[in-house]
Structure formats: C-alpha cells, structure tokens
Design a protein around this motif. Structure first.
Motif, PDB file in Angstrom:
ATOM      1  N   LEU A   1       0.602  -1.289   0.242  1.00 31.85           N
ATOM      2  CA  LEU A   1       0.197  -0.438   0.045  1.00 31.85           C
ATOM      3  C   LEU A   1       0.704   1.442  -0.467  1.00 31.85           C
ATOM      4  CD1 LEU A   1      -2.798   1.147   0.296  1.00 31.85           C
ATOM      5  CD2 LEU A   1      -2.717   0.768   2.716  1.00 31.85           C
ATOM      6  N   VAL A   2       1.930   1.232   0.979  1.00 25.77           N
ATOM      7  CA  VAL A   2       2.885   2.894   0.731  1.00 25.77           C
ATOM      8  C   VAL A   2       3.284   2.799  -0.248  1.00 25.77           C
ATOM      9  CG1 VAL A   2       5.310   3.245   1.716  1.00 25.77           C
ATOM     10  CG2 VAL A   2       3.027   2.595   3.033  1.00 25.77           C
ATOM     11  N   ASP A   3       3.858   1.696  -0.980  1.00 26.02           N
ATOM     12  CA  ASP A   3       4.379   1.532  -2.354  1.00 26.02           C
ATOM     13  C   ASP A   3       3.866   2.378  -3.190  1.00 26.02           C
ATOM     14  OD1 ASP A   3       6.747   0.118  -2.195  1.00 26.02           O
ATOM     15  OD2 ASP A   3       6.957  -1.184  -2.885  1.00 26.02           O
ATOM     16  N   PHE A   4       2.525   1.453  -2.856  1.00 23.08           N
ATOM     17  CA  PHE A   4       1.426   2.245  -4.333  1.00 23.08           C
ATOM     18  C   PHE A   4       0.813   3.632  -4.512  1.00 23.08           C
ATOM     19  CE2 PHE A   4      -3.086   2.275  -6.022  1.00 23.08           C
ATOM     20  CZ  PHE A   4      -3.091   2.264  -6.552  1.00 23.08           C
ATOM     21  N   ILE A   5       0.961   3.841  -3.034  1.00 22.57           N
ATOM     22  CA  ILE A   5       0.849   5.938  -2.975  1.00 22.57           C
ATOM     23  C   ILE A   5       2.503   6.211  -2.925  1.00 22.57           C
ATOM     24  CG2 ILE A   5       0.447   7.359  -0.851  1.00 22.57           C
ATOM     25  CD1 ILE A   5      -1.015   5.302   0.730  1.00 22.57           C
ATOM     26  N   LEU A   6       3.226   6.337  -2.944  1.00 23.16           N
ATOM     27  CA  LEU A   6       4.222   6.769  -3.899  1.00 23.16           C
ATOM     28  C   LEU A   6       4.673   6.790  -5.377  1.00 23.16           C
ATOM     29  CD1 LEU A   6       7.208   5.352  -1.044  1.00 23.16           C
ATOM     30  CD2 LEU A   6       6.247   7.494  -1.440  1.00 23.16           C
ATOM     31  N   LEU A   7       3.606   5.144  -5.553  1.00 26.75           N
ATOM     32  CA  LEU A   7       3.626   5.624  -7.252  1.00 26.75           C
ATOM     33  C   LEU A   7       3.240   6.207  -7.895  1.00 26.75           C
ATOM     34  CD1 LEU A   7       4.101   0.919  -7.554  1.00 26.75           C
ATOM     35  CD2 LEU A   7       6.183   3.518  -8.756  1.00 26.75           C
ATOM     36  N   LEU A   8       1.936   6.697  -7.247  1.00 21.62           N
ATOM     37  CA  LEU A   8       0.580   7.926  -7.863  1.00 21.62           C
ATOM     38  C   LEU A   8       1.600   9.657  -7.141  1.00 21.62           C
ATOM     39  CD1 LEU A   8      -2.553   5.522  -5.822  1.00 21.62           C
ATOM     40  CD2 LEU A   8      -0.953   5.414  -8.613  1.00 21.62           C
ATOM     41  N   ILE A   9       2.028   9.589  -5.644  1.00 20.92           N
ATOM     42  CA  ILE A   9       2.401  10.746  -5.904  1.00 20.92           C
ATOM     43  C   ILE A   9       4.383  11.137  -6.832  1.00 20.92           C
ATOM     44  CG2 ILE A   9       1.478  11.130  -4.300  1.00 20.92           C
ATOM     45  CD1 ILE A   9       3.931  10.788  -2.303  1.00 20.92           C
ATOM     46  N   GLY A  10       4.357   9.783  -6.792  1.00 26.07           N
ATOM     47  CA  GLY A  10       5.517  10.176  -7.989  1.00 26.07           C
ATOM     48  C   GLY A  10       7.316  10.141  -7.189  1.00 26.07           C
TER      49      GLY A  10
ATOM     50  N   PHE B   1       8.401   7.153  -5.870  1.00 23.17           N
ATOM     51  CA  PHE B   1       9.368   5.942  -5.902  1.00 23.17           C
ATOM     52  C   PHE B   1      10.794   6.384  -6.491  1.00 23.17           C
ATOM     53  CE2 PHE B   1       9.236   1.423  -7.025  1.00 23.17           C
ATOM     54  CZ  PHE B   1       9.203   1.613  -5.417  1.00 23.17           C
ATOM     55  N   LYS B   2      11.264   5.426  -5.868  1.00 25.81           N
ATOM     56  CA  LYS B   2      12.515   5.791  -6.958  1.00 25.81           C
ATOM     57  C   LYS B   2      13.478   4.083  -7.011  1.00 25.81           C
ATOM     58  CE  LYS B   2      14.419   8.971  -3.636  1.00 25.81           C
ATOM     59  NZ  LYS B   2      15.938   9.478  -2.778  1.00 25.81           N
ATOM     60  N   ASP B   3      13.916   3.866  -8.581  1.00 24.48           N
ATOM     61  CA  ASP B   3      14.974   2.701  -8.978  1.00 24.48           C
ATOM     62  C   ASP B   3      15.215   2.598  -8.031  1.00 24.48           C
ATOM     63  OD1 ASP B   3      16.429   3.844  -9.756  1.00 24.48           O
ATOM     64  OD2 ASP B   3      16.172   3.328 -11.951  1.00 24.48           O
ATOM     65  N   LYS B   4      15.847   1.349  -8.212  1.00 26.71           N
ATOM     66  CA  LYS B   4      17.505   1.274  -7.987  1.00 26.71           C
ATOM     67  C   LYS B   4      18.376   2.004  -7.623  1.00 26.71           C
ATOM     68  CE  LYS B   4      20.080  -0.803 -11.499  1.00 26.71           C
ATOM     69  NZ  LYS B   4      21.361  -2.203 -12.021  1.00 26.71           N
ATOM     70  N   ASP B   5      18.603   3.082  -8.590  1.00 21.64           N
ATOM     71  CA  ASP B   5      19.808   3.769  -9.222  1.00 21.64           C
ATOM     72  C   ASP B   5      19.181   4.866  -8.127  1.00 21.64           C
ATOM     73  OD1 ASP B   5      21.287   2.021 -10.223  1.00 21.64           O
ATOM     74  OD2 ASP B   5      20.023   3.086 -12.157  1.00 21.64           O
ATOM     75  N   GLY B   6      18.138   5.544  -7.334  1.00 19.80           N
ATOM     76  CA  GLY B   6      17.750   6.296  -6.566  1.00 19.80           C
ATOM     77  C   GLY B   6      16.893   7.389  -7.753  1.00 19.80           C
ATOM     78  N   LYS B   7      16.442   6.932  -9.257  1.00  9.88           N
ATOM     79  CA  LYS B   7      16.342   8.011  -9.584  1.00  9.88           C
ATOM     80  C   LYS B   7      14.407   7.922  -9.540  1.00  9.88           C
ATOM     81  CE  LYS B   7      19.317   7.909 -12.864  1.00  9.88           C
ATOM     82  NZ  LYS B   7      20.265   7.714 -14.796  1.00  9.88           N
ATOM     83  N   TYR B   8      14.094   8.888  -9.513  1.00  9.33           N
ATOM     84  CA  TYR B   8      12.838   8.857  -9.987  1.00  9.33           C
ATOM     85  C   TYR B   8      11.675   7.772 -10.880  1.00  9.33           C
ATOM     86  CZ  TYR B   8      12.684  11.786  -4.997  1.00  9.33           C
ATOM     87  OH  TYR B   8      13.446  12.105  -4.133  1.00  9.33           O
ATOM     88  N   LEU B   9      10.609   7.697 -10.791  1.00 13.92           N
ATOM     89  CA  LEU B   9       9.612   7.136 -12.038  1.00 13.92           C
ATOM     90  C   LEU B   9       8.299   8.174 -11.844  1.00 13.92           C
ATOM     91  CD1 LEU B   9      11.243   4.149 -11.040  1.00 13.92           C
ATOM     92  CD2 LEU B   9       8.814   3.026 -11.753  1.00 13.92           C
ATOM     93  N   LYS B  10       8.626   9.058 -13.132  1.00 15.71           N
ATOM     94  CA  LYS B  10       7.996   9.814 -13.383  1.00 15.71           C
ATOM     95  C   LYS B  10       7.591   9.911 -14.706  1.00 15.71           C
ATOM     96  CE  LYS B  10       8.830  12.532 -10.270  1.00 15.71           C
ATOM     97  NZ  LYS B  10       8.344  13.540  -9.251  1.00 15.71           N
ATOM     98  N   ASN B  11       7.680   8.918 -15.927  1.00 14.82           N
ATOM     99  CA  ASN B  11       7.289   8.847 -17.594  1.00 14.82           C
ATOM    100  C   ASN B  11       5.881   7.985 -16.921  1.00 14.82           C
ATOM    101  OD1 ASN B  11       8.884  10.882 -17.909  1.00 14.82           O
ATOM    102  ND2 ASN B  11      10.230   9.622 -18.741  1.00 14.82           N
ATOM    103  N   TRP B  12       5.159   8.429 -17.585  1.00 16.18           N
ATOM    104  CA  TRP B  12       4.355   7.429 -17.986  1.00 16.18           C
ATOM    105  C   TRP B  12       4.120   6.445 -18.646  1.00 16.18           C
ATOM    106  CZ3 TRP B  12       0.382   5.826 -13.281  1.00 16.18           C
ATOM    107  CH2 TRP B  12       0.240   6.902 -12.852  1.00 16.18           C
ATOM    108  N   THR B  13       4.494   6.784 -20.022  1.00 15.67           N
ATOM    109  CA  THR B  13       4.718   5.992 -20.642  1.00 15.67           C
ATOM    110  C   THR B  13       5.779   6.268 -21.685  1.00 15.67           C
ATOM    111  OG1 THR B  13       3.697   7.624 -22.570  1.00 15.67           O
ATOM    112  CG2 THR B  13       2.352   5.922 -21.621  1.00 15.67           C
TER     113      THR B  13
END
Length: 79
Positions: free
Chosen positions: A56-65, A67-79
């Motif tokens: 649930l925490v991960d899902f919320i973090l993903l939705l609000i932008g 959440f980070k990948d293994k390199d500490g970069k944010y997932l921002k691009n939807w497509t």
C-alpha cells in the motif's frame, strides 16, 4: 531571498507498468523486481508485501511520484 532549483533524476523505467504491477501483484513484490530492487523484491515475496502494508505504501508512493528505482532515480514518465 533566492530560489534554488533541485535537479531530479528521472528513471528510464516507466511509471504505468510499475503502478499496474504494484496494484495487481504488489504483495509478490513484482513491481520492485521491475525497478531493479531485487533484495526488497525477495523480501516482499517472502512477507507478502509486509502483509500488504508495504505494498500500500509503495502504491501511494508510485501515484504521487516519490517511488525510486535501484539507482535512486524517480519514476516520473507514465509511457
């Protein structure tokens, strides 16, 4: 007063697949494997996403932008 801007590094991984994986297979940690977080992916798999709370925490973090990948970069691009 001066404003400072912070450069945010954006991951090559796409946000839409991560959100969908988290929503449908989050308790198995598949979204964490997708972004390269193998260690916590295995932990999510063993504990069923910390009994759903971590998922649930991960899902919320993903939705609000936030959440980070293994390199500490944010997932921002939807497509």
């Amino acid at each position: 007063m001066s404003e400072t801007t912070v450069a945010v590094e954006v991951s090559e991984k796409k946000l839409l697949p991560a959100v969908l994986l988290c929503f449908f297979l989050g308790t198995l940690g598949i979204h964490r494997f997708y972004v390269g977080k193998i260690g916590t992916g295995i932990l999510w798999l063993i504990t069923l996403g910390f009994v759903g709370i971590g998922t649930l925490v991960d899902f919320i973090l993903l939705l609000i932008g936030k959440f980070k990948d293994k390199d500490g970069k944010y997932l921002k691009n939807w497509t």
